[in-house]
Design a protein around this motif. Structure first.
Motif, short mmCIF file in Angstrom:
data_model
loop_
_atom_site.label_atom_id
_atom_site.label_comp_id
_atom_site.label_asym_id
_atom_site.label_seq_id
_atom_site.Cartn_x
_atom_site.Cartn_y
_atom_site.Cartn_z
N GLU A 4 10.70 55.63 18.20
CA GLU A 4 9.35 55.53 18.76
C GLU A 4 9.41 55.75 20.27
O GLU A 4 10.40 55.38 20.91
CB GLU A 4 8.78 54.13 18.47
CG GLU A 4 7.37 53.93 18.93
CD GLU A 4 6.84 52.53 18.58
OE1 GLU A 4 5.63 52.43 18.34
OE2 GLU A 4 7.62 51.55 18.58
N ILE A 5 8.35 56.33 20.80
CA ILE A 5 8.21 56.55 22.24
C ILE A 5 6.83 56.04 22.64
O ILE A 5 5.83 56.42 22.03
CB ILE A 5 8.32 58.05 22.58
CG1 ILE A 5 9.65 58.60 22.09
CG2 ILE A 5 8.13 58.28 24.08
CD1 ILE A 5 9.72 60.10 22.03
N LYS A 6 6.81 55.15 23.64
CA LYS A 6 5.54 54.58 24.09
C LYS A 6 5.44 54.62 25.61
O LYS A 6 6.09 53.81 26.27
CB LYS A 6 5.40 53.13 23.62
CG LYS A 6 5.20 52.97 22.14
CD LYS A 6 5.13 51.52 21.76
CE LYS A 6 3.67 51.13 21.62
NZ LYS A 6 3.51 49.76 21.09
N SER A 40 4.00 53.63 29.11
CA SER A 40 3.34 52.41 29.56
C SER A 40 1.93 52.73 30.05
O SER A 40 1.72 53.71 30.76
CB SER A 40 4.14 51.76 30.69
OG SER A 40 3.43 50.65 31.22
N ARG A 41 0.98 51.89 29.66
CA ARG A 41 -0.40 52.07 30.15
C ARG A 41 -0.57 51.49 31.55
O ARG A 41 -1.33 52.02 32.35
CB ARG A 41 -1.37 51.37 29.20
CG ARG A 41 -1.44 52.04 27.84
CD ARG A 41 -2.46 51.36 26.97
NE ARG A 41 -2.24 51.71 25.58
CZ ARG A 41 -2.87 51.18 24.58
NH1 ARG A 41 -3.79 50.26 24.79
NH2 ARG A 41 -2.61 51.55 23.34
N GLY A 54 8.13 54.10 30.53
CA GLY A 54 7.71 53.85 29.16
C GLY A 54 8.85 53.18 28.42
O GLY A 54 9.85 52.78 29.02
N ILE A 75 11.29 53.36 24.72
CA ILE A 75 11.66 54.03 23.48
C ILE A 75 12.33 52.98 22.58
O ILE A 75 12.95 52.03 23.07
CB ILE A 75 12.61 55.25 23.70
CG1 ILE A 75 13.94 54.83 24.34
CG2 ILE A 75 11.91 56.33 24.50
CD1 ILE A 75 14.96 55.96 24.40
N THR A 76 12.15 53.15 21.29
CA THR A 76 12.85 52.32 20.32
C THR A 76 13.92 53.20 19.69
O THR A 76 13.64 54.33 19.27
CB THR A 76 11.89 51.78 19.24
OG1 THR A 76 10.87 51.03 19.90
CG2 THR A 76 12.62 50.89 18.25
N ARG A 118 14.75 48.22 22.02
CA ARG A 118 13.71 48.82 22.87
C ARG A 118 14.35 49.03 24.24
O ARG A 118 14.99 48.13 24.77
CB ARG A 118 12.50 47.90 22.96
CG ARG A 118 11.74 47.80 21.65
CD ARG A 118 10.49 46.92 21.74
NE ARG A 118 10.67 45.68 22.47
CZ ARG A 118 11.25 44.58 21.98
NH1 ARG A 118 11.74 44.57 20.77
NH2 ARG A 118 11.36 43.50 22.71
#
Length: 149
Positions: free
Chosen positions: A107-109, A111-112, A118, A120-121, A140
């Protein structure tokens, strides 16, 4: 090895580390300092234990995994900065084992609230020379975005 930023990662991307061979002296030295239990320190006592032979500490396996990831497995710009995870040890590491880490981005997220980074998992499986999984680390990791310019 080129350093990777958040934009360089994709779900399903895989990385394979170099290898590390472990021996009884390494197992005992680590255990003496960090996990001094008989099944990590003494062959005779280890034979009579749950492990039926000398076995590396799971924390030793985790340390080797981290070393392999840093040196050859995941070239993250700014270093490997963990933000939590889950660790499993499905089988013991024995003297003579040759360990290698295979990692996959799950997963890649971005940051808001912090646009410069950001998360990654990553699932990293440490395997022995027979391809048997000796550790599963799902972590993570903080990853920086590419600098402007």
């Amino acid at each position: 090895m080129a350093k990777l930023y958040l934009e360089d990662f994709s779900v399903g991307q895989r990385f394979t580390s170099a290898t590390h061979q472990i021996d009884a002296d390494q197992i005992k030295a680590f255990a003496l300092q960090f996990d001094p239990q008989p099944f990590h320190l003494d062959e005779a006592q280890a034979q009579a234990s749950f492990f039926h032979g000398l076995a590396a500490s799971g924390w030793h396996t985790a340390s080797i995994t981290m070393s392999l990831l840093v040196k050859s497995g995941m070239p993250i710009a700014g270093g490997l900065i963990g933000a939590g995870g889950e660790l499993q040890w499905p089988r013991p590491v024995r003297p003579g084992d040759i360990l290698q880490v295979e990692s996959e981005v799950l997963e890649i997220k971005p940051s808001r609230s912090k646009p410069e980074r950001g998360m990654i998992t990553v699932k990293s499986e440490t395997r022995n020379q027979n391809g048997e999984v000796v550790q599963i680390l799902t972590s993570r990791m903080l990853v920086w975005r590419k600098p402007a310019g």
